[in-house]
Structures are given as structure tokens and as C-alpha cells.
Design an enzyme around this catalytic site. Structure first.
Site, short mmCIF file in Angstrom:
data_model
loop_
_atom_site.label_atom_id
_atom_site.label_comp_id
_atom_site.label_asym_id
_atom_site.label_seq_id
_atom_site.Cartn_x
_atom_site.Cartn_y
_atom_site.Cartn_z
N ASN A 149 -11.14 3.70 3.72
CA ASN A 149 -10.56 5.01 3.38
C ASN A 149 -10.54 5.35 1.89
O ASN A 149 -10.51 6.52 1.53
CB ASN A 149 -9.16 5.16 4.00
CG ASN A 149 -8.21 4.11 3.53
OD1 ASN A 149 -8.51 2.93 3.54
ND2 ASN A 149 -7.04 4.53 3.09
N GLY A 230 -5.43 -8.13 9.85
CA GLY A 230 -4.56 -8.92 8.96
C GLY A 230 -3.95 -10.12 9.66
O GLY A 230 -3.95 -11.24 9.14
N GLU A 245 -2.53 -5.93 2.06
CA GLU A 245 -2.10 -4.54 1.98
C GLU A 245 -2.46 -3.92 3.32
O GLU A 245 -3.63 -3.68 3.60
CB GLU A 245 -2.84 -3.80 0.85
CG GLU A 245 -2.63 -4.41 -0.53
CD GLU A 245 -1.24 -4.13 -1.07
OE1 GLU A 245 -0.59 -3.17 -0.63
OE2 GLU A 245 -0.79 -4.90 -1.93
N CYS A 279 -3.10 4.94 3.85
CA CYS A 279 -2.02 4.02 4.22
C CYS A 279 -0.64 4.57 3.85
O CYS A 279 0.35 4.16 4.43
CB CYS A 279 -2.24 2.66 3.56
SG CYS A 279 -2.35 2.76 1.77
#
Ligand code: NAD
Length: 473
Positions: A149, A230, A245, A279
Site C-alpha cells: 500500500n 505476521g 507493523e 493501516c
């Protein structure tokens, strides 16, 4: 474009098409990296670290300053690549390219502030005649895994501090947006970075991810991406440092005394920036009941003015989602919400990868678009009656990256700042505000550790104690 392995640009017979999501035209191709390429990258990165750890701070900083200059001089080229391979409009892409210049410049500045301290060894009996200090040394090979993104600046957030610290890097850019990342590395090489200092391996996370992540030669993983990837990475990483993150479902409280024009403008932009694939994009608006109707009317009116379409046209406010599959996912989530009682105030329709900016209300708590990160151009409005309830709702989900509140009451702002459970609280801005040098990261499923140049440098270096026993003094 090619991969950079062992100091050379290399190609492979098997390629991945890089598509413009607006019309699915092929912009370029990149090699589909394999496990054999992972091994080449790991061996070369270990050799590269032997080079980078000996570079002076001055040289590291100069490379970063020069790379920032190269990107600044070619800003429009960088912006065009961002806008073509990803979802951003050309105006959004220009902002990202400018931020990348700042990210690299701040990395260069922080390189000069990697400091240690003297240690008072004689502060406890037994430490007499000892003098010493600690300094910070580079951690080693950093594996940087990045999302689609912000295809340039989120890569710079890893390469900038890693180079500033004296580490070598293996970069695995997002499969769908590798071109901006490769162009960033081209600028670093032109600025004087030794080619062995960085390896770029393109390909599918599902194919090359595990051998990279689990390898012991990698000393730190710096990952930005979704929670599922993640969790998987954390489960197989073994004993190495991990920075993460991850996603969020950012809540914004609009209090009854807020400047409504400011709140509407800021939250519309915050909800639909990069087609909501952000995000820190606004997902949940918790609006005081006294002003709920007024806010809703203004918010919907402003949303309806959004022009969606061709990313390269100056007048376009919002482009497509990254793929049609992603747009279909959001369409499904909206449908599920409507079937269970939500109302669509505007938007809700899809054409290819384009999904209209969408505002929902009456969203029940048992639907996906309420409790999961939507990562698309939709926002939910909820009326709230008191601040405790707003904060409780904001904190009720398993994410906590940024939160925000619009109010003119300092007591309300302070209470929110201290009680919102997250990595940062914006007051009179939406959650979509980030200065690249601030500590950035989240709690709960939003991540581990902090980025932001000074903070990344702490994560990417280790303290080493040096103690001289001097019986003769
Ligand atoms: P993603 O998790 O699908 O992919 C991110 C990267 O991980 C890609 O390079 C992908 O190829 C790689 N990957 C996937 N599976 C892997 C595996 N098993 N091993 C190693 N690598 C693997 O995320 P995405 O769709 O590209 O990005 C969207 C997500 O990123 C959202 O959840 C968003 O919130 C998050 N994000 C977070 C921040 C932040 O700073 N907190 C910033 C931007 C995006």
C-alpha cells in the site's frame, strides 16, 4: 525489472506480471524468486554485512542524503511508478515520494546519533578500578518484508535505518508492487551503496517467505503487512529480533464540541486515502449522539463529491483497490453487514477493482466489517452517548495502532489520549496522520516494536558493553 542478488541484477525464466489495477495492463515483469535464490541472497547478505559494518557513519549518511536527492530530482518518475503499480492517485503518489525523501534524509541524520553512554562500574562494591561504556553495533542481516500500500516509503522505512545502522539487507517487496522498491534501490546504488549491501528477492511470500524467515543468518525481521502473515512469521522465525507493523481498524471519536468542518474533511480523506488501503485509515467513527445527524449529513455529502477512476488524472480523488479480488472481498463484507441490519448511506457498488467510497451505519457487532480490518474504502458510523462508552468501544477490538479524537475540550482530549489503548492518539486530526520520524507502531495485534527512524535504529542495533579493568590506576 530484475532482482539484485550477490551484487548483480539477475533475471529468471519464470516471471511475475506487475499489473496496473485500474485496467490490468502489464506494466513490467519481475523474476519469480525461488528457494535457490533465497540461498544466494542469504550467502551474499552475510558477505555484504562484512562490508557494511566497516563503513563509516559519514559514508552511510552521505549515501542516504544522495539517494534522497536523486529521488527528489526525479520525484515525478517515482510518483508515476507508485501510481501505476499500486492503488494511489498521482497526487497521493507524489506525497508518498516526497515523504520518502524525508525518510531517507532523517535516516542519514539519525545515523549520526547512534550513541552510547559511560557506565559507572564503581557504583557497586567490586567495580572499583573499572572504566567502561556501551556503544551500539549493527545487528547484522536484516530481512525487510513490505506490503503493497505504500510501495516506496514503507520500503524506505526499513532500508533507511538499516543502512544508517551499518546492516546489510535482504528486501522482499510486496509481490504486486515490486517496482517502486527496485527503483528505490537503484537510487541507493547510484548514491554509492555497495551492491553487496542489499539483496532484492522478488516473488511470492508463500514460496520464498519461510526459508528467508526461518534462516539463522537473518538477525532481524522487519515486517510490515497483515496479521495473518505476521502470526505465521512469528511462529517460524526462531531466535531473532522481530519488528512488526501490522493492521488496524482505526477508531476516531467525534465529540459534541468538535469543529465539524475540520472533522468531516479530515475523516473523509482519512477513510478513503489510497482507496482505504492504509493501516491508519479511518474505519470506525464514534460520533456523539447530539451531533450525529449533522455530522452524518455533512460526511455523506462530502463523500459523494469524491471522483473515482483513472489514477493518473489530476482530478481523480480515489483509484481502484489493489486487485479485483480485494474489491470483491469488500463487496462481500458490505453485503454481509447489510443482510444483518447495516444501512448503506452512500456507495457500496463495485466495478472491477473500483469500489465506491462507502459509508455505513447501524453496523452490528457480529459482522466482519465491524470487527476485522477492512483495508478498503468503507467507514462505519456509530452514535455514542458518553466518553467512557466511546473509549470502551474504541478499545474493544484486538488492534491498537492509532486512534483519534476531535474535540475543543482539553479535559476530553487528555482523557482520550491516556485511555485509548494504542500506539498514538491524534487530537483534531484523523488517525491518518504520520510524521515519518515519530515513533510509529501499535499494541495488541497491531504490532511489535516501533518504526520511525530514531526508533528503528534502536531496534536495528544492539548495545555492547566495554569494560576496562585497570588495577594500576
Ligand atoms: P500481506 O501480509 O499480505 O503481505 C505483506 C508482505 O508479506 C508481502 O511482501 C508478502 O509477499 C509477504 N508475505 C506474505 N506471506 C508471507 C510469509 N508467509 N512469509 C514471508 N513473507 C510473507 O499484506 P499486504 O496485503 O501487502 O498489506 C496489507 C496489510 O499491511 C494490512 O493489514 C495493513 O494494515 C498492513 N500495513 C501495516 C502498516 C503499519 O505500519 N502498521 C503499514 C502498511 C500496511
Amino acid at each position: 525489472m530484475k532482482m539484485l542478488l550477490d551484487g548483480r541484477w539477475v533475471d529468471r525464466d519464470e516471471k511475475i506480471d506487475v499489473l496496473d489495477p485500474f485496467d490490468n495492463s502489464v506494466i513490467d515483469t519481475v523474476p519469480r524468486g525461488t528457494k535457490a535464490d533465497v540461498e544466494i541472497a542469504l550467502v551474499a547478505a552475510a558477505k555484504g554485512f562484512e562490508v557494511t559494518k566497516r563503513m563509516t557513519v559519514y559514508d552511510r549518511a552521505q549515501i542516504l542524503y544522495k539517494a534522497a536527492g536523486i529521488i527528489s530530482d526525479n520525484l515525478e518518475d517515482y510518483a508515476t511508478v507508485i501510481a501505476r503499480e499500486g492503488s494511489k492517485t498521482i497526487n497521493e503518489a507524489r506525497k508518498e515520494a516526497s515523504r520518502c525523501v524525508n525518510t531517507l534524509t532523517c535516516s542519514a541524520e539519525e545515523a549520526k546519533r547512534i550513541l552510547g553512554e559511560t557506565i559507572p562500574f564503581d557504583s557497586f562494591p567490586g567495580g572499583e578500578k573499572r572504566r567502561g561504556y556501551y556503544y551500539r553495533f549493527p545487528i547484522g542481516v536484516v530481512l525487510a518484508i513490505t506490503p503493497f500500500n505504500d510501495p516506496l516509503n514503507l520500503v524506505a522505512h526499513k532500508l533507511g535505518p538499516a543502512i544508517a545502522a551499518g546492516n546489510s539487507v535482504i528486501l522482499k517487496p510486496a509481490t504486486v508492487t515490486p517496482l517502486s522498491a527496485i527503483k528505490l534501490v537503484e537510487a541507493l546504488l547510484e548514491a554509492g551503496l555497495p551492491p553487496m549491501a542489499i539483496q532484492i528477492i522478488t516473488g511470492y511470500g508463500s514460496e520464498i517467505g519461510d526459508p528467508l524467515v526461518s534462516d539463522e543468518r537473518v538477525r532481524m525481521i522487519s515486517f510490515t503487512g497483515g496479521v495473518e502473515a505476521g502470526k505465521h512469521i512469528a511462529s517460524i522465525a526462531g531466535i531473532k529480533k522481530i519488528g512488526m507493523e501490522l493492521g488496524s481498524d482505526s477508531p476516531v471519536i467525534v465529540w459534541k464540541d468538535a469543529d465539524l468542518e475540520l472533522a468531516v474533511e479530515s475523516c473523509v480523506s482519512g477513510a478513503f486515502w489510497a482507496a482505504g488501503q492504509n493501516c491508519i485509515g479511518v474505519q470506525r467513527l464514534l460520533v456523539h449522539r447530539d451531533i450525529y445527524d449533522e455530522f452524518k449529513t455533512k460526511f455523506v455529502k462530502r463523500t459523494k463529491l469524491y471522483k473515482i477512476g483513472d489514477k493518473l488524472k489530476e482530478e481523480t480523488d480515489m483509484g481502484p483497490m489493489i486487485t479485483e479480488t480485494e474489491a470483491k472481498r469488500v463487496e462481500k463484507w458490505v453485503k454481509e453487514a447489510v443482510e444483518k441490519g447495516a444501512a448503506v448511506l452512500t456507495g457500496g457498488k463495485r466495478e472491477g477493482a473500483l469500489f465506491e467510497p462507502t459509508v455505513l451505519e447501524k453496523v452490528p457487532s457480529n459482522v466482519t466489517i465491524h470487527y476485522e480490518e477492512v483495508f478498503g474504502p468503507t467507514v462505519n458510523l456509530y452514535p455514542v452517548d458518553d466518553l467512557d462508552e466511546a473509549i470502551r468501544q474504541a478499545n474493544s477490538l484486538p488492534y491498537g495502532l492509532l486512534a483519534a479524537i476531535f474535540t475543543s475540550n482539553i479535559d476530553v482530549a487528555f482523557k482520550a489520549a491516556y485511555e485509548l489503548d494504542c500506539g498514538g492518539v491524534m487530537i483534531n486530526d484523523s488517525t491518518d496522520y504520520r510524521l515519518d520520524s515519530m515513533p510509529f507502531g501499535g499494541v495488541k495485534y497491531s504490532g511489535l516494536g516501533r518504526e520511525g527512524l530514531k526508533f528503528s535504529l534502536q531496534e536495528m542495533t544492539e548495545p555492547k558493553v566495554v569494560c576496562f579493568h585497570l588495577p594500576g590506576i
